[in-house]
Design an enzyme around this catalytic site. Sequence first.
Site, PDB file in Angstrom:
ATOM      1  N   PRO A  11       0.792  -1.233   0.000  1.00 10.36           N
ATOM      2  CA  PRO A  11       0.000   0.000   0.000  1.00 10.36           C
ATOM      3  C   PRO A  11       0.820   1.275   0.000  1.00 10.36           C
ATOM      4  O   PRO A  11       1.847   1.377   0.669  1.00 10.36           O
ATOM      5  CB  PRO A  11      -0.819  -0.110   1.297  1.00 10.36           C
ATOM      6  CG  PRO A  11      -0.133  -1.130   2.130  1.00 10.36           C
ATOM      7  CD  PRO A  11       0.533  -2.076   1.169  1.00 10.36           C
ATOM      8  N   ASN A  12       0.318   2.199  -0.783  1.00 11.96           N
ATOM      9  CA  ASN A  12       0.852   3.568  -0.899  1.00 11.96           C
ATOM     10  C   ASN A  12       2.163   3.657  -1.664  1.00 11.96           C
ATOM     11  O   ASN A  12       2.657   4.753  -1.920  1.00 11.96           O
ATOM     12  CB  ASN A  12       0.997   4.227   0.490  1.00 11.96           C
ATOM     13  CG  ASN A  12      -0.336   4.311   1.203  1.00 11.96           C
ATOM     14  OD1 ASN A  12      -1.290   4.843   0.647  1.00 11.96           O
ATOM     15  ND2 ASN A  12      -0.428   3.754   2.393  1.00 11.96           N
ATOM     16  N   ARG A  19       5.053  10.890  -2.531  1.00 17.50           N
ATOM     17  CA  ARG A  19       4.707  10.572  -1.144  1.00 17.50           C
ATOM     18  C   ARG A  19       5.901  10.833  -0.224  1.00 17.50           C
ATOM     19  O   ARG A  19       6.952  10.193  -0.374  1.00 17.50           O
ATOM     20  CB  ARG A  19       4.339   9.081  -1.074  1.00 17.50           C
ATOM     21  CG  ARG A  19       4.149   8.559   0.309  1.00 17.50           C
ATOM     22  CD  ARG A  19       4.110   7.042   0.329  1.00 17.50           C
ATOM     23  NE  ARG A  19       3.846   6.574   1.679  1.00 17.50           N
ATOM     24  CZ  ARG A  19       4.097   5.351   2.106  1.00 17.50           C
ATOM     25  NH1 ARG A  19       4.581   4.440   1.293  1.00 17.50           N
ATOM     26  NH2 ARG A  19       3.833   5.016   3.338  1.00 17.50           N
ATOM     27  N   TYR A  24      11.006   8.897   1.442  1.00 17.47           N
ATOM     28  CA  TYR A  24      11.035   7.819   0.447  1.00 17.47           C
ATOM     29  C   TYR A  24      11.750   8.188  -0.856  1.00 17.47           C
ATOM     30  O   TYR A  24      11.897   7.340  -1.737  1.00 17.47           O
ATOM     31  CB  TYR A  24       9.604   7.368   0.139  1.00 17.47           C
ATOM     32  CG  TYR A  24       8.900   6.816   1.368  1.00 17.47           C
ATOM     33  CD1 TYR A  24       9.386   5.677   2.005  1.00 17.47           C
ATOM     34  CD2 TYR A  24       7.781   7.441   1.902  1.00 17.47           C
ATOM     35  CE1 TYR A  24       8.769   5.180   3.144  1.00 17.47           C
ATOM     36  CE2 TYR A  24       7.144   6.950   3.035  1.00 17.47           C
ATOM     37  CZ  TYR A  24       7.649   5.816   3.656  1.00 17.47           C
ATOM     38  OH  TYR A  24       7.044   5.321   4.775  1.00 17.47           O
ATOM     39  N   ASN A  75       8.217  -5.455  -0.729  1.00 18.37           N
ATOM     40  CA  ASN A  75       8.065  -4.324   0.184  1.00 18.37           C
ATOM     41  C   ASN A  75       6.571  -4.267   0.486  1.00 18.37           C
ATOM     42  O   ASN A  75       5.784  -3.769  -0.329  1.00 18.37           O
ATOM     43  CB  ASN A  75       8.535  -3.020  -0.457  1.00 18.37           C
ATOM     44  CG  ASN A  75       8.392  -1.845   0.501  1.00 18.37           C
ATOM     45  OD1 ASN A  75       7.871  -1.997   1.609  1.00 18.37           O
ATOM     46  ND2 ASN A  75       8.839  -0.681   0.072  1.00 18.37           N
ATOM     47  N   ALA A  78       3.025  -0.789   4.915  1.00 17.35           N
ATOM     48  CA  ALA A  78       2.541  -0.864   6.298  1.00 17.35           C
ATOM     49  C   ALA A  78       2.062  -2.270   6.684  1.00 17.35           C
ATOM     50  O   ALA A  78       2.048  -2.613   7.879  1.00 17.35           O
ATOM     51  CB  ALA A  78       1.419   0.153   6.497  1.00 17.35           C
ATOM     52  N   HIS A  81       4.012  -4.563   9.096  1.00 18.92           N
ATOM     53  CA  HIS A  81       3.919  -4.462  10.554  1.00 18.92           C
ATOM     54  C   HIS A  81       2.615  -5.026  11.119  1.00 18.92           C
ATOM     55  O   HIS A  81       2.431  -5.039  12.330  1.00 18.92           O
ATOM     56  CB  HIS A  81       4.050  -2.987  10.974  1.00 18.92           C
ATOM     57  CG  HIS A  81       5.105  -2.235  10.214  1.00 18.92           C
ATOM     58  ND1 HIS A  81       6.435  -2.577  10.262  1.00 18.92           N
ATOM     59  CD2 HIS A  81       5.023  -1.179   9.343  1.00 18.92           C
ATOM     60  CE1 HIS A  81       7.135  -1.753   9.466  1.00 18.92           C
ATOM     61  NE2 HIS A  81       6.300  -0.904   8.900  1.00 18.92           N
ATOM     62  N   ASP A  88       1.561 -15.662   6.644  1.00 16.29           N
ATOM     63  CA  ASP A  88       1.129 -17.053   6.419  1.00 16.29           C
ATOM     64  C   ASP A  88       1.327 -17.465   4.964  1.00 16.29           C
ATOM     65  O   ASP A  88       1.688 -18.618   4.678  1.00 16.29           O
ATOM     66  CB  ASP A  88      -0.343 -17.232   6.814  1.00 16.29           C
ATOM     67  CG  ASP A  88      -0.534 -17.373   8.316  1.00 16.29           C
ATOM     68  OD1 ASP A  88       0.475 -17.548   9.041  1.00 16.29           O
ATOM     69  OD2 ASP A  88      -1.699 -17.311   8.768  1.00 16.29           O
ATOM     70  N   GLU A  99      12.955  -9.257   1.935  1.00 11.45           N
ATOM     71  CA  GLU A  99      12.147  -8.115   2.390  1.00 11.45           C
ATOM     72  C   GLU A  99      12.928  -6.832   2.145  1.00 11.45           C
ATOM     73  O   GLU A  99      14.114  -6.756   2.481  1.00 11.45           O
ATOM     74  CB  GLU A  99      11.863  -8.284   3.887  1.00 11.45           C
ATOM     75  CG  GLU A  99      11.126  -7.111   4.499  1.00 11.45           C
ATOM     76  CD  GLU A  99      10.932  -7.258   6.014  1.00 11.45           C
ATOM     77  OE1 GLU A  99      11.352  -8.296   6.586  1.00 11.45           O
ATOM     78  OE2 GLU A  99      10.361  -6.338   6.610  1.00 11.45           O
ATOM     79  N   HIS A 101      12.732  -2.373   2.252  1.00 14.42           N
ATOM     80  CA  HIS A 101      12.082  -1.096   2.576  1.00 14.42           C
ATOM     81  C   HIS A 101      12.971   0.027   2.099  1.00 14.42           C
ATOM     82  O   HIS A 101      14.204  -0.069   2.196  1.00 14.42           O
ATOM     83  CB  HIS A 101      11.856  -0.950   4.092  1.00 14.42           C
ATOM     84  CG  HIS A 101      11.014  -2.030   4.656  1.00 14.42           C
ATOM     85  ND1 HIS A 101       9.650  -2.062   4.518  1.00 14.42           N
ATOM     86  CD2 HIS A 101      11.353  -3.159   5.312  1.00 14.42           C
ATOM     87  CE1 HIS A 101       9.180  -3.158   5.086  1.00 14.42           C
ATOM     88  NE2 HIS A 101      10.192  -3.849   5.575  1.00 14.42           N
ATOM     89  N   LEU A 102      12.344   1.076   1.611  1.00 12.42           N
ATOM     90  CA  LEU A 102      13.127   2.248   1.202  1.00 12.42           C
ATOM     91  C   LEU A 102      13.764   2.903   2.421  1.00 12.42           C
ATOM     92  O   LEU A 102      14.939   3.270   2.406  1.00 12.42           O
ATOM     93  CB  LEU A 102      12.220   3.246   0.470  1.00 12.42           C
ATOM     94  CG  LEU A 102      11.626   2.669  -0.822  1.00 12.42           C
ATOM     95  CD1 LEU A 102      10.126   2.815  -0.830  1.00 12.42           C
ATOM     96  CD2 LEU A 102      12.233   3.312  -2.022  1.00 12.42           C
ATOM     97  N   SER A 103      12.969   3.070   3.461  1.00 15.81           N
ATOM     98  CA  SER A 103      13.464   3.731   4.673  1.00 15.81           C
ATOM     99  C   SER A 103      14.035   2.696   5.634  1.00 15.81           C
ATOM    100  O   SER A 103      13.736   1.499   5.525  1.00 15.81           O
ATOM    101  CB  SER A 103      12.320   4.495   5.343  1.00 15.81           C
ATOM    102  OG  SER A 103      11.304   3.608   5.767  1.00 15.81           O
ATOM    103  N   ARG A 108      12.834   4.627  12.711  1.00  8.67           N
ATOM    104  CA  ARG A 108      11.571   5.355  12.656  1.00  8.67           C
ATOM    105  C   ARG A 108      10.697   5.014  13.870  1.00  8.67           C
ATOM    106  O   ARG A 108      11.186   4.517  14.879  1.00  8.67           O
ATOM    107  CB  ARG A 108      10.884   5.061  11.311  1.00  8.67           C
ATOM    108  CG  ARG A 108      11.775   5.470  10.128  1.00  8.67           C
ATOM    109  CD  ARG A 108      11.080   5.289   8.813  1.00  8.67           C
ATOM    110  NE  ARG A 108       9.888   6.134   8.726  1.00  8.67           N
ATOM    111  CZ  ARG A 108       8.910   5.953   7.841  1.00  8.67           C
ATOM    112  NH1 ARG A 108       8.996   4.966   6.967  1.00  8.67           N
ATOM    113  NH2 ARG A 108       7.875   6.749   7.821  1.00  8.67           N
ATOM    114  N   ARG A 112       6.966   0.683  13.664  1.00  9.87           N
ATOM    115  CA  ARG A 112       7.549   0.151  12.422  1.00  9.87           C
ATOM    116  C   ARG A 112       8.700  -0.811  12.705  1.00  9.87           C
ATOM    117  O   ARG A 112       9.295  -1.374  11.790  1.00  9.87           O
ATOM    118  CB  ARG A 112       8.065   1.285  11.529  1.00  9.87           C
ATOM    119  CG  ARG A 112       6.978   2.207  11.040  1.00  9.87           C
ATOM    120  CD  ARG A 112       7.530   3.224  10.053  1.00  9.87           C
ATOM    121  NE  ARG A 112       6.687   4.399  10.007  1.00  9.87           N
ATOM    122  CZ  ARG A 112       5.603   4.538   9.242  1.00  9.87           C
ATOM    123  NH1 ARG A 112       5.238   3.560   8.434  1.00  9.87           N
ATOM    124  NH2 ARG A 112       4.870   5.631   9.283  1.00  9.87           N
TER     125      ARG A 112
END
Length: 147
Positions: A11-12, A19, A24, A75, A78, A81, A88, A99, A101-103, A108, A112
């Site tokens: 999402p997002n 954004r 990001y 990625n 949200a 988390h 599953d 896995e 993540h940009l950040s 943070r 997170r």
Amino acid sequence: MAKPIFVLSGPNLNLLGTREPEIYGKTTLKDIHDSLTRQAAKSQVDLVCFQSNMEGDLVNWIQQAGQEGQAIIINAGAYTHTSIAIADAIRSIDIPVIEVHLSNIYQREEYRHHSYISPLAKGLICGFGAKSYELALQVLLFEAQNG
Ligand code: DQA
């Protein structure tokens, strides 16, 4: 031809570029996908790149990747988390998952810091902006070539 690598974004992440660019960066998801696709093509590997704001789509694509793919770069945004369903789905397949993540999620907010995916992933790359995706792909391409 080898099976494709699935690149899944949650999402997002469709809003990358506009954004919270201070967190990001300004690179769009399309730019990331294009650059990954070029990188993979040099190793004759196909990529399947998907993004969705819906948890169930990610579950479906993880299942599909388990049947048709050689590895997943994910990625989950949200959902990282929160989503037991995504965790599953990853548990139910037998291909490596990286896995990304940009950040740097550990620099943070505390909410997170927990990832349902990390304990199931082969590895985690975070904090390098769009390069987090590229580094994950480099690892997979290196392993595909060097066993
Ligand atoms: C993110 C980090 C998550 O905490 C956040 O919810 C995102 C993006 C990242 O790439 O840094 O949507 O996964």
